[in-house]
Scaffold this active site. Structure first.
Site, PDB file in Angstrom:
ATOM      1  N   GLY A 272      -1.532   7.628   0.227  1.00  0.00           N
ATOM      2  CA  GLY A 272      -1.907   7.831   1.618  1.00  0.00           C
ATOM      3  C   GLY A 272      -0.830   7.522   2.652  1.00  0.00           C
ATOM      4  O   GLY A 272       0.314   7.985   2.566  1.00  0.00           O
ATOM      5  N   ILE A 273      -1.219   6.717   3.637  1.00  0.00           N
ATOM      6  CA  ILE A 273      -0.363   6.441   4.789  1.00  0.00           C
ATOM      7  C   ILE A 273       0.911   5.693   4.363  1.00  0.00           C
ATOM      8  O   ILE A 273       2.015   6.007   4.810  1.00  0.00           O
ATOM      9  CB  ILE A 273      -1.176   5.625   5.824  1.00  0.00           C
ATOM     10  CG1 ILE A 273      -2.326   6.482   6.372  1.00  0.00           C
ATOM     11  CG2 ILE A 273      -0.292   5.120   6.956  1.00  0.00           C
ATOM     12  CD1 ILE A 273      -3.462   5.708   7.021  1.00  0.00           C
ATOM     13  N   GLY A 274       0.748   4.725   3.463  1.00  0.00           N
ATOM     14  CA  GLY A 274       1.904   3.931   3.014  1.00  0.00           C
ATOM     15  C   GLY A 274       2.941   4.801   2.305  1.00  0.00           C
ATOM     16  O   GLY A 274       4.144   4.650   2.512  1.00  0.00           O
TER      17      GLY A 274
ATOM     18  N   GLY B  71       0.844  -1.208   0.000  1.00  0.00           N
ATOM     19  CA  GLY B  71       0.000   0.000   0.000  1.00  0.00           C
ATOM     20  C   GLY B  71       0.865   1.238   0.000  1.00  0.00           C
ATOM     21  O   GLY B  71       0.540   2.249   0.632  1.00  0.00           O
ATOM     22  N   ALA B  72       1.989   1.153  -0.724  1.00  0.00           N
ATOM     23  CA  ALA B  72       2.993   2.217  -0.672  1.00  0.00           C
ATOM     24  C   ALA B  72       2.687   3.384  -1.603  1.00  0.00           C
ATOM     25  O   ALA B  72       3.287   4.445  -1.487  1.00  0.00           O
ATOM     26  CB  ALA B  72       4.367   1.620  -1.018  1.00  0.00           C
TER      27      ALA B  72
ATOM     28  N   TYR C 227     -15.520  -4.118   7.072  1.00  0.00           N
ATOM     29  CA  TYR C 227     -14.278  -3.364   7.291  1.00  0.00           C
ATOM     30  C   TYR C 227     -13.876  -3.446   8.775  1.00  0.00           C
ATOM     31  O   TYR C 227     -12.723  -3.730   9.101  1.00  0.00           O
ATOM     32  CB  TYR C 227     -14.451  -1.897   6.864  1.00  0.00           C
ATOM     33  CG  TYR C 227     -13.188  -1.085   7.080  1.00  0.00           C
ATOM     34  CD1 TYR C 227     -12.086  -1.259   6.254  1.00  0.00           C
ATOM     35  CD2 TYR C 227     -13.083  -0.177   8.141  1.00  0.00           C
ATOM     36  CE1 TYR C 227     -10.908  -0.550   6.468  1.00  0.00           C
ATOM     37  CE2 TYR C 227     -11.920   0.533   8.360  1.00  0.00           C
ATOM     38  CZ  TYR C 227     -10.830   0.350   7.517  1.00  0.00           C
ATOM     39  OH  TYR C 227      -9.657   1.044   7.738  1.00  0.00           O
TER      40      TYR C 227
HETATM   41  N1  LIG Z   1      -7.370   6.750   6.168  1.00  0.00           N
HETATM   42  C1  LIG Z   1      -7.792   6.469   7.387  1.00  0.00           C
HETATM   43  O1  LIG Z   1      -8.452   7.287   8.080  1.00  0.00           O
HETATM   44  C2  LIG Z   1      -7.469   5.147   8.011  1.00  0.00           C
HETATM   45  C3  LIG Z   1      -7.813   4.941   9.364  1.00  0.00           C
HETATM   46  C4  LIG Z   1      -7.498   3.727   9.960  1.00  0.00           C
HETATM   47  C5  LIG Z   1      -6.850   2.744   9.231  1.00  0.00           C
HETATM   48  N2  LIG Z   1      -6.546   2.953   7.912  1.00  0.00           N
HETATM   49  C6  LIG Z   1      -5.842   1.883   7.194  1.00  0.00           C
HETATM   50  O2  LIG Z   1      -4.673   2.409   6.613  1.00  0.00           O
HETATM   51  C7  LIG Z   1      -4.244   1.575   5.520  1.00  0.00           C
HETATM   52  C8  LIG Z   1      -3.843   2.434   4.351  1.00  0.00           C
HETATM   53  O3  LIG Z   1      -5.004   3.141   3.904  1.00  0.00           O
HETATM   54  P1  LIG Z   1      -4.971   4.658   3.418  1.00  0.00           P
HETATM   55  O4  LIG Z   1      -5.871   5.414   4.311  1.00  0.00           O
HETATM   56  O5  LIG Z   1      -3.575   5.128   3.205  1.00  0.00           O
HETATM   57  O6  LIG Z   1      -5.770   4.510   2.031  1.00  0.00           O
HETATM   58  P2  LIG Z   1      -5.312   4.797   0.519  1.00  0.00           P
HETATM   59  O7  LIG Z   1      -4.776   6.153   0.390  1.00  0.00           O
HETATM   60  O8  LIG Z   1      -6.494   4.412  -0.302  1.00  0.00           O
HETATM   61  O9  LIG Z   1      -4.132   3.756   0.286  1.00  0.00           O
HETATM   62  C9  LIG Z   1      -4.386   2.388   0.174  1.00  0.00           C
HETATM   63  C10 LIG Z   1      -3.192   1.714  -0.450  1.00  0.00           C
HETATM   64  O10 LIG Z   1      -3.499   0.312  -0.600  1.00  0.00           O
HETATM   65  C11 LIG Z   1      -3.250  -0.046  -1.948  1.00  0.00           C
HETATM   66  N3  LIG Z   1      -4.154  -1.101  -2.425  1.00  0.00           N
HETATM   67  C12 LIG Z   1      -5.508  -1.088  -2.426  1.00  0.00           C
HETATM   68  N4  LIG Z   1      -5.971  -2.212  -2.991  1.00  0.00           N
HETATM   69  C13 LIG Z   1      -4.893  -2.943  -3.365  1.00  0.00           C
HETATM   70  C14 LIG Z   1      -4.725  -4.186  -4.018  1.00  0.00           C
HETATM   71  N5  LIG Z   1      -5.763  -4.922  -4.418  1.00  0.00           N
HETATM   72  N6  LIG Z   1      -3.471  -4.641  -4.243  1.00  0.00           N
HETATM   73  C15 LIG Z   1      -2.404  -3.902  -3.870  1.00  0.00           C
HETATM   74  N7  LIG Z   1      -2.496  -2.713  -3.237  1.00  0.00           N
HETATM   75  C16 LIG Z   1      -3.726  -2.244  -3.011  1.00  0.00           C
HETATM   76  C17 LIG Z   1      -3.506   1.231  -2.749  1.00  0.00           C
HETATM   77  O11 LIG Z   1      -2.902   1.127  -4.009  1.00  0.00           O
HETATM   78  P3  LIG Z   1      -3.385   2.032  -5.276  1.00  0.00           P
HETATM   79  O12 LIG Z   1      -2.479   3.220  -5.289  1.00  0.00           O
HETATM   80  O13 LIG Z   1      -3.154   1.128  -6.446  1.00  0.00           O
HETATM   81  O14 LIG Z   1      -4.813   2.390  -5.067  1.00  0.00           O
HETATM   82  C18 LIG Z   1      -2.870   2.255  -1.830  1.00  0.00           C
HETATM   83  O15 LIG Z   1      -1.478   2.296  -1.995  1.00  0.00           O
HETATM   84  C19 LIG Z   1      -5.407   0.611   5.273  1.00  0.00           C
HETATM   85  O16 LIG Z   1      -5.104  -0.644   5.845  1.00  0.00           O
HETATM   86  C20 LIG Z   1      -6.582   1.243   6.017  1.00  0.00           C
HETATM   87  O17 LIG Z   1      -7.525   0.285   6.448  1.00  0.00           O
HETATM   88  C21 LIG Z   1      -6.839   4.129   7.296  1.00  0.00           C
END
Ligand SMILES: NC(=O)c1ccc[n+]([C@@H]2O[C@H](COP(=O)([O-])OP(=O)(O)OC[C@H]3O[C@@H](n4cnc5c(N)ncnc54)[C@H](OP(=O)(O)O)[C@@H]3O)[C@@H](O)[C@H]2O)c1
Length: 297
Positions: free
Chosen positions: A27-29, A23-24, A179
């Site tokens: 967002g967070i990654g 998830g790099a 979720y």
């Molecule tokens: N944002 C929040 O408020 C929040 C709060 C608590 C926990 N989290 C957790 O934080 C983590 C990161 O989420 P984020 O908020 O940074 O969201 P994000 O910006 O949507 O990033 C998600 C990342 O996961 C990758 N991804 C999604 N589906 C995938 C797949 N099928 N195969 C490979 N990579 C995939 C995306 O790749 P693409 O670039 O290709 O889309 C993106 O790099 C998640 O586990 C989420 O549950 C988030």
């Protein structure tokens, strides 16, 4: 020496060490990769889109002190792809110092993956479990290696629906229930992983990043995007959201944690369900079946 880490501790030069991050690309990654880059560690960034992975690599290479960056393309919804990612990694690298299971999403529309799983479960739980299992030997042979998984406070309303984990019968409140269940599973997985790794030098922890302004939920059409836009004032930025991951990955002080759930580099609060050791053991056995990894651990 890299300075300015919340949570404290000394950060050494990590050149020669290897970090794999899912998830790099967003967002967070993405911000976690930015935070780790100045240590000089070799970073393996995993994404499903080559263009976004290449863009991230160029970004990271411009950061002072950045070590080698490798890109890997993998759709983590597909177990076969995770297996070939692990094969490539195991063949190319002789160590794994930090594994960061971070890719995750919420899906309002139910779709079953090619492996037959509801996709929130497949991405947010099965992928963490399978990738970690396939990289187990590398983690065990690398001194003081660390596994970090991105969980969430969304585990609070989460319930393990043991007879319907895939939401075939239960109501799913537009994907929110599955979720929350998957984020509870991240914590149970971490607790049982730490137990399995007792007596080794590997640690396993998980984190809550806060409510973060990322691409999260924006995959769910106009409603998903609107929800994120309307809640913008209470969201933190992704650098802040990535802080605890970065700290756990590179700080010597973070080694005191094992089997823990952290928020803002400190112990976070867990529900009773997230501390249930029997459930953690039960989930482990089921996850082995679901990912074809029986006998690995
Ligand atoms: N944002 C929040 O408020 C929040 C709060 C608590 C926990 N989290 C957790 O934080 C983590 C990161 O989420 P984020 O908020 O940074 O969201 P994000 O910006 O949507 O990033 C998600 C990342 O996961 C990758 N991804 C999604 N589906 C995938 C797949 N099928 N195969 C490979 N990579 C995939 C995306 O790749 P693409 O670039 O290709 O889309 C993106 O790099 C998640 O586990 C989420 O549950 C988030």
């Amino acid at each position: 020496m890299v300075k300015g880490l919340r949570g404290g501790g000394q950060i050494s030069d990590l050149s020669g060490k290897v970090v794999l991050l899912t998830g790099a690309t967003r967002g967070i990654g993405r911000k976690a990769a930015h935070g780790i880059a100045p240590t000089g560690a070799t970073i393996v960034v995993v994404g499903r889109d080559k263009e976004r992975v290449d863009m991230l690599i160029s970004e990271l290479e411009q950061i002072e002190g950045c070590g080698p960056v490798h890109g890997e393309i993998c759709d983590l919804l597909v177990q076969k792809e995770i297996r070939s990612l692990a094969d490539r990694f195991n063949n190319q690298f002789d160590r794994l110092d930090v594994l960061i299971n971070n890719a995750g999403a919420i899906f309002t529309k139910k779709i079953t993956t090619v492996d037959g799983f509801e996709r929130t479960w497949a991405l947010n739980h099965n992928a963490y479990f399978l990738l970690t299992s396939l990289l187990k030997d590398k983690l065990l042979t690398t001194p003081d290696s660390r596994v970090i998984s991105t969980a969430s406070d969304a585990h609070v309303p989460g319930r393990m629906g043991w007879d319907d984990l895939q939401y075939e019968r239960r109501g799913n409140r537009n994907g929110w229930s599955s979720y929350c269940q998957s984020k509870l599973a991240n914590i149970l997985f971490t607790k049982e992983l730490a137990k399995k790794l007792e007596g080794t030098s590997v640690t396993a922890n998980c984190i809550h990043p806060g409510f973060v302004n990322t691409g999260f939920s924006r995959n769910n059409g106009i409603i998903g995007r609107l929800l994120m836009a309307l809640t913008w004032p209470v969201q933190r930025n992704s650098t802040k959201g990535a802080e605890t991951i970065v700290w756990l990955a590179i700080s010597d002080k973070a080694r005191q944690h094992n089997g823990d759930y952290l928020y803002n580099c400190k112990l976070g609060r867990l529900t009773k369900a997230a501390k249930n050791e029997e459930d953690a053991a039960r989930l482990w056995l089921l996850s082995e079946e679901m990912t074809g990894t029986s006998g690995v651990w």
